[in-house]
Design an enzyme around this catalytic site. Structure first.
Site, mmCIF file in Angstrom:
data_model
loop_
_atom_site.group_PDB
_atom_site.id
_atom_site.type_symbol
_atom_site.label_atom_id
_atom_site.label_comp_id
_atom_site.label_asym_id
_atom_site.label_seq_id
_atom_site.Cartn_x
_atom_site.Cartn_y
_atom_site.Cartn_z
ATOM 1 N N ARG A 65 0.513 -1.450 0.057
ATOM 2 C CA ARG A 65 -0.170 0.212 -0.065
ATOM 3 C C ARG A 65 1.056 1.278 -0.247
ATOM 4 O O ARG A 65 0.193 2.353 -0.245
ATOM 5 C CB ARG A 65 -0.574 -0.408 0.968
ATOM 6 C CG ARG A 65 -1.776 -1.346 1.464
ATOM 7 C CD ARG A 65 -2.420 -1.480 2.492
ATOM 8 N NE ARG A 65 -1.088 -1.090 3.919
ATOM 9 C CZ ARG A 65 -1.365 -1.277 4.981
ATOM 10 N NH1 ARG A 65 -3.201 -0.995 5.987
ATOM 11 N NH2 ARG A 65 -0.837 -1.571 5.649
ATOM 12 N N GLU B 246 7.872 6.723 11.399
ATOM 13 C CA GLU B 246 7.479 7.851 12.265
ATOM 14 C C GLU B 246 8.753 8.890 11.792
ATOM 15 O O GLU B 246 9.729 9.110 12.429
ATOM 16 C CB GLU B 246 7.648 6.977 13.992
ATOM 17 C CG GLU B 246 7.846 8.446 14.910
ATOM 18 C CD GLU B 246 8.164 7.096 16.306
ATOM 19 O OE1 GLU B 246 8.772 7.123 16.569
ATOM 20 O OE2 GLU B 246 6.565 6.323 16.800
ATOM 21 N N ASP C 178 5.243 24.626 12.822
ATOM 22 C CA ASP C 178 5.352 23.099 11.548
ATOM 23 C C ASP C 178 5.292 23.531 10.136
ATOM 24 O O ASP C 178 3.906 24.356 10.452
ATOM 25 C CB ASP C 178 4.551 22.090 11.410
ATOM 26 C CG ASP C 178 4.834 21.139 13.001
ATOM 27 O OD1 ASP C 178 5.231 21.816 13.523
ATOM 28 O OD2 ASP C 178 4.125 20.110 13.095
ATOM 29 N N ARG D 171 18.143 26.513 -1.548
ATOM 30 C CA ARG D 171 17.412 27.486 -0.782
ATOM 31 C C ARG D 171 18.672 27.784 0.458
ATOM 32 O O ARG D 171 18.796 27.220 0.987
ATOM 33 C CB ARG D 171 15.936 26.730 0.089
ATOM 34 C CG ARG D 171 15.500 27.045 -1.485
ATOM 35 C CD ARG D 171 14.082 25.979 -1.207
ATOM 36 N NE ARG D 171 13.207 25.743 -1.123
ATOM 37 C CZ ARG D 171 11.627 26.991 -1.864
ATOM 38 N NH1 ARG D 171 11.715 27.753 -1.580
ATOM 39 N NH2 ARG D 171 11.250 26.229 -2.947
ATOM 40 N N HIS E 46 19.999 30.604 5.498
ATOM 41 C CA HIS E 46 18.905 31.366 6.746
ATOM 42 C C HIS E 46 18.968 31.969 6.995
ATOM 43 O O HIS E 46 19.341 29.608 8.099
ATOM 44 C CB HIS E 46 17.343 31.028 5.547
ATOM 45 C CG HIS E 46 17.192 30.951 4.482
ATOM 46 N ND1 HIS E 46 16.757 30.868 3.404
ATOM 47 C CD2 HIS E 46 17.577 32.215 3.405
ATOM 48 C CE1 HIS E 46 15.812 30.779 2.510
ATOM 49 N NE2 HIS E 46 17.526 31.878 1.757
ATOM 50 N N LYS F 270 15.926 23.952 14.653
ATOM 51 C CA LYS F 270 14.791 22.987 13.635
ATOM 52 C C LYS F 270 15.003 21.403 13.689
ATOM 53 O O LYS F 270 16.435 21.112 13.594
ATOM 54 C CB LYS F 270 15.526 23.813 11.900
ATOM 55 C CG LYS F 270 14.735 24.802 12.080
ATOM 56 C CD LYS F 270 15.592 25.634 10.392
ATOM 57 C CE LYS F 270 15.618 27.034 10.130
ATOM 58 N NZ LYS F 270 15.851 27.245 8.964
ATOM 59 N N HIS G 208 20.951 27.826 7.482
ATOM 60 C CA HIS G 208 20.554 26.453 7.080
ATOM 61 C C HIS G 208 20.619 27.195 5.545
ATOM 62 O O HIS G 208 19.415 28.197 5.402
ATOM 63 C CB HIS G 208 19.181 26.018 7.315
ATOM 64 C CG HIS G 208 18.611 25.085 7.120
ATOM 65 N ND1 HIS G 208 17.606 24.555 6.035
ATOM 66 C CD2 HIS G 208 19.043 24.011 7.107
ATOM 67 C CE1 HIS G 208 17.324 23.386 6.265
ATOM 68 N NE2 HIS G 208 18.770 22.938 5.989
ATOM 69 N N TYR H 206 9.462 20.390 7.692
ATOM 70 C CA TYR H 206 9.823 21.374 9.241
ATOM 71 C C TYR H 206 9.999 20.969 10.686
ATOM 72 O O TYR H 206 8.161 21.156 10.438
ATOM 73 C CB TYR H 206 10.588 22.583 8.977
ATOM 74 C CG TYR H 206 11.310 23.152 7.381
ATOM 75 C CD1 TYR H 206 13.022 23.296 7.924
ATOM 76 C CD2 TYR H 206 10.825 22.672 6.805
ATOM 77 C CE1 TYR H 206 13.323 24.082 7.502
ATOM 78 C CE2 TYR H 206 11.661 23.317 5.288
ATOM 79 C CZ TYR H 206 13.569 23.508 5.696
ATOM 80 O OH TYR H 206 13.917 24.021 5.038
#
Length: 178
Positions: free
Chosen positions: A23, A28, A43, A54, A57, A66, A113, A126
């Site tokens: 399926r 987790e 989040d 990206r 920052h 994070k 990051h 995040y």
């Protein structure tokens, strides 16, 4: 979930277990019993196409820790230690995060990051310890020679805003560290 320490104080890799059948799969991504060293309050998810870069920052006020997880795709994830009293100040950590390797990266406050999207479609999830506040956002240019980040040799897709970020030397003059 399994915790893997890095050579950077408090920068932690989390290896998840994935369960798959005909399926699909189940993984987790967060368990407070295991990841209990921070209080996440916010989040969000980003979707990035192949070759999108990206970052780097950070927020100089209301700094965010994070927990970065790739739900779909594969990214090269990088973090620069900007904590002024850290033994790894100015050094860069990199890791591949993907839906297949089932790893997350916990980035504590005081890091910048960035990431590069490797696959056609990349969904990055995040968890953050503070809210996004553009008023206090800043960054370091992805191609700063003092940082010497090892990006793939391809045509990078970078926003105009990220291309105009300052260099590491300017960061040190302006903030001295986070």
């Amino acid at each position: 979930m399994r915790i893997i320490n890095t050579n950077f104080k408090d920068l932690i890799i989390i290896a998840h277990k994935s369960h798959s059948d005909f399926r699909g799969s189940l993984r987790e991504t967060y368990n407070k019993k295991i990841v209990d060293w921070d209080k996440f309050i916010f989040d969000y998810a980003t979707i990035s196409k192949k070759n999108v870069l990206r970052g780097f920052h950070f927020q100089y006020k209301h700094q965010q820790s994070k927990l970065v997880t790739v739900i779909k795709g594969k990214i090269l994830d990088l973090a620069i230690d900007l904590r002024r009293n850290s033994t790894t100040f100015g050094k860069t950590f990199s890791i591949i995060l993907s839906e297949n390797n089932c790893k997350s990266l916990y980035i504590p406050r005081g890091f910048a990051h960035a990431y590069f999207s490797i696959q056609k479609m990349n969904v990055i999830y995040y968890k953050l310890s503070d809210y996004y506040n553009p008023k206090f956002e800043d960054g370091i240019c992805y191609n700063d020679k003092d940082i010497n980040a090892k990006w793939p040799k391809t045509k990078l897709i970078v926003s105009k805003k990220d291309k105009l970020l300052g260099n590491f030397q300017s960061f040190k003059k302006k903030y001295k560290g986070l």
